[in-house]
Scaffold this active site. Sequence first.
Site, PDB file in Angstrom:
ATOM      1  N   LYS A 160     -19.301  -4.427  -1.798  1.00  0.00           N
ATOM      2  CA  LYS A 160     -18.717  -3.342  -1.076  1.00  0.00           C
ATOM      3  C   LYS A 160     -18.496  -3.391   0.246  1.00  0.00           C
ATOM      4  O   LYS A 160     -19.528  -4.114   0.780  1.00  0.00           O
ATOM      5  CB  LYS A 160     -19.258  -2.074  -1.531  1.00  0.00           C
ATOM      6  N   SER A 161     -17.324  -2.924   1.036  1.00  0.00           N
ATOM      7  CA  SER A 161     -17.242  -3.067   2.492  1.00  0.00           C
ATOM      8  C   SER A 161     -18.655  -2.432   3.010  1.00  0.00           C
ATOM      9  O   SER A 161     -18.706  -1.120   2.842  1.00  0.00           O
ATOM     10  CB  SER A 161     -16.074  -2.464   2.751  1.00  0.00           C
ATOM     11  N   CYS A 197      -8.538  -1.090   5.286  1.00  0.00           N
ATOM     12  CA  CYS A 197      -8.610   0.118   4.249  1.00  0.00           C
ATOM     13  C   CYS A 197      -7.562   1.230   4.646  1.00  0.00           C
ATOM     14  O   CYS A 197      -7.371   1.582   6.003  1.00  0.00           O
ATOM     15  CB  CYS A 197      -9.989   0.665   4.614  1.00  0.00           C
ATOM     16  N   ASN A 234      -4.935  -5.878   0.175  1.00  0.00           N
ATOM     17  CA  ASN A 234      -5.622  -4.640   0.171  1.00  0.00           C
ATOM     18  C   ASN A 234      -4.859  -3.643  -0.590  1.00  0.00           C
ATOM     19  O   ASN A 234      -3.658  -4.101  -0.981  1.00  0.00           O
ATOM     20  CB  ASN A 234      -6.344  -4.185   1.279  1.00  0.00           C
ATOM     21  N   THR A 235      -5.312  -2.270  -0.802  1.00  0.00           N
ATOM     22  CA  THR A 235      -4.427  -1.481  -1.407  1.00  0.00           C
ATOM     23  C   THR A 235      -3.255  -0.944  -0.861  1.00  0.00           C
ATOM     24  O   THR A 235      -3.243  -1.097   0.392  1.00  0.00           O
ATOM     25  CB  THR A 235      -5.514  -0.323  -1.700  1.00  0.00           C
ATOM     26  N   LYS A 239      -9.187  -9.751   5.155  1.00  0.00           N
ATOM     27  CA  LYS A 239      -8.426  -9.103   3.982  1.00  0.00           C
ATOM     28  C   LYS A 239      -7.259  -8.421   4.724  1.00  0.00           C
ATOM     29  O   LYS A 239      -7.505  -7.438   5.628  1.00  0.00           O
ATOM     30  CB  LYS A 239      -9.164  -8.153   3.340  1.00  0.00           C
ATOM     31  N   ASN A 299      -7.380   5.492  -4.966  1.00  0.00           N
ATOM     32  CA  ASN A 299      -8.656   5.988  -4.584  1.00  0.00           C
ATOM     33  C   ASN A 299      -8.859   6.226  -2.936  1.00  0.00           C
ATOM     34  O   ASN A 299      -8.244   5.326  -2.063  1.00  0.00           O
ATOM     35  CB  ASN A 299      -9.899   4.920  -4.806  1.00  0.00           C
ATOM     36  N   ALA A 300      -9.640   6.780  -2.592  1.00  0.00           N
ATOM     37  CA  ALA A 300      -9.964   7.375  -1.008  1.00  0.00           C
ATOM     38  C   ALA A 300     -11.394   7.490  -0.917  1.00  0.00           C
ATOM     39  O   ALA A 300     -11.718   8.652  -1.076  1.00  0.00           O
ATOM     40  CB  ALA A 300      -9.237   8.236  -0.504  1.00  0.00           C
ATOM     41  N   MET A 301     -12.052   6.602  -0.991  1.00  0.00           N
ATOM     42  CA  MET A 301     -13.617   6.786  -0.895  1.00  0.00           C
ATOM     43  C   MET A 301     -14.077   6.973   0.525  1.00  0.00           C
ATOM     44  O   MET A 301     -15.004   7.742   0.589  1.00  0.00           O
ATOM     45  CB  MET A 301     -14.436   5.571  -1.393  1.00  0.00           C
ATOM     46  N   GLY A 302     -13.527   6.488   1.399  1.00  0.00           N
ATOM     47  CA  GLY A 302     -13.726   6.647   2.669  1.00  0.00           C
ATOM     48  C   GLY A 302     -14.871   5.699   3.360  1.00  0.00           C
ATOM     49  O   GLY A 302     -15.700   5.982   4.288  1.00  0.00           O
TER      50      GLY A 302
HETATM   51  C1  DHB Z   1     -11.377   2.328   0.462  1.00  0.00           C
HETATM   52  C2  DHB Z   1     -11.299   1.240   1.351  1.00  0.00           C
HETATM   53  C3  DHB Z   1     -10.262   0.091   1.203  1.00  0.00           C
HETATM   54  O1  DHB Z   1     -10.247  -0.848   1.684  1.00  0.00           O
HETATM   55  C4  DHB Z   1      -9.419   0.404   0.177  1.00  0.00           C
HETATM   56  O2  DHB Z   1      -8.429  -0.459  -0.268  1.00  0.00           O
HETATM   57  C5  DHB Z   1      -9.569   1.621  -0.805  1.00  0.00           C
HETATM   58  C6  DHB Z   1     -10.267   2.449  -0.537  1.00  0.00           C
HETATM   59  C7  DHB Z   1     -12.178   3.292   0.708  1.00  0.00           C
HETATM   60  O3  DHB Z   1     -13.402   3.177   1.094  1.00  0.00           O
HETATM   61  O4  DHB Z   1     -11.460   4.586   0.916  1.00  0.00           O
END
Ligand code: DHB
Length: 305
Positions: A47-48, A130, A192-193, A165, A71-74
Site C-alpha cells: 500500500k502507499s 493519487c 493510476n486511477t 506511477k 475509491n477515495a481512501m485518502g
Molecule cells: C487512493 C490512492 C490512489 O493512488 C488511488 O489511485 C486511489 C485512491 C487513496 O488512498 O485515496
Amino acid sequence: MSQLSLAVDLAGLRLRNPTLNAAGVLGISSTLLRRVYEAGAGAVVTKSIGPRPRPGHPNPTVASLEGGLLNAMGLPNPGASYFAGEIRRLKEDGVPVVASFFGASVEEFVEAARVLAEAGADALELNCSCPNVEEEMGMLGADPANVERITSAVRGAVDTPVFVKLTPNVADIVEVARAAERGGADAVTAVNTLKALAVDIELRRPVLANVTGGLSGPALKPVALRCVWEIAEAVDIPVIGCGGVSDWRDAVEFLLCGASAVEIGTAVMTRGLEIFRDVSKGIRGYLGEHGFREVGEIVGLAHEG
Ligand code: DHB
C-alpha cells in the site's frame, strides 16, 4: 514446452512471472502480501506509505460501479518507520517487494523512500498520482517539472530501483513519462486511477464522502492500454501496465502494447487471489501456442504490426 519461461527482467529485478498486485490492494500487512506471493504473484506491491501515519478520509470511501470500483481512501497508512518492519518480515521470507510511497513535498518523498529502501525493499514505486489528496499534494503528478524534480531527488537518495506511477488525469501522459525518465526513473507504471464521481439519487449527493474518487477495473482498461501504448513509443525505460487487468487476455494485451509486467488490483477483489496463477497459466498457454519461449518476446509486438 518445458523450455518456456515466464520470468521477466524488470529494471534489474528478475521476477518469476510478470504479475504483481497493484498498490492499495492487500498491501497493508506482511501477512496479506505473503499470501499474494504464495498465490503466484511475481512480486508484491505495498500500500502507499508516507513518511508519517495518516488516518485517511471518512467513510464512505468505496463504491462498486458497473465497470469497476471507485475509491477515495485518502492514503491511510501507518507511516514508513512502522511499515519498515512489515517489509523486513517479507524479506525474511524471500518475497520480492515493491514499496509504494508518497509525500506532500520533495523532502517527504525522499524521507519515505530512504526508510523503505533501508528496510530492504527491492524497488520503490513513487505514487505522485493519487487523485484524492490534491489539497496537500497539489496535483504533483500532473506537472512534468514536479515529477522530474521528485524523481531525481529520490533517485539520488537511494540505490534501489525507482518506478514512477503515472496519473491518466492529464492531457499528455507522454510528457510526464518523459519527465520521469529524465529524472532517472528505472521504470514507469501506467496508470493510476482515473478521477471520477458516483451519485446516490436517493440521498441526492455524491456516494463518496470525498465527493470524487479514483476509478479502477474494467472501465479503466482501454485508457490504460492507450497510455501504455503511447509511453512505450516515447521512452526507453520499461513500462509496467496497470488498469483493469481481469484475466490473462487482458495481461497479454498490455504486454503486446509494450508493458514488461502487469499489476492487478480490482480483479483481486472481484475474482480472488487465484487471478495470479490464472493469468500466468494463460500467458504460458498463449506463448506456447504461438511459438514463443519467453514473455520478453511479445513485449511491444503490437507496435510492429
Ligand atoms: C487512493 C490512492 C490512489 O493512488 C488511488 O489511485 C486511489 C485512491 C487513496 O488512498 O485515496
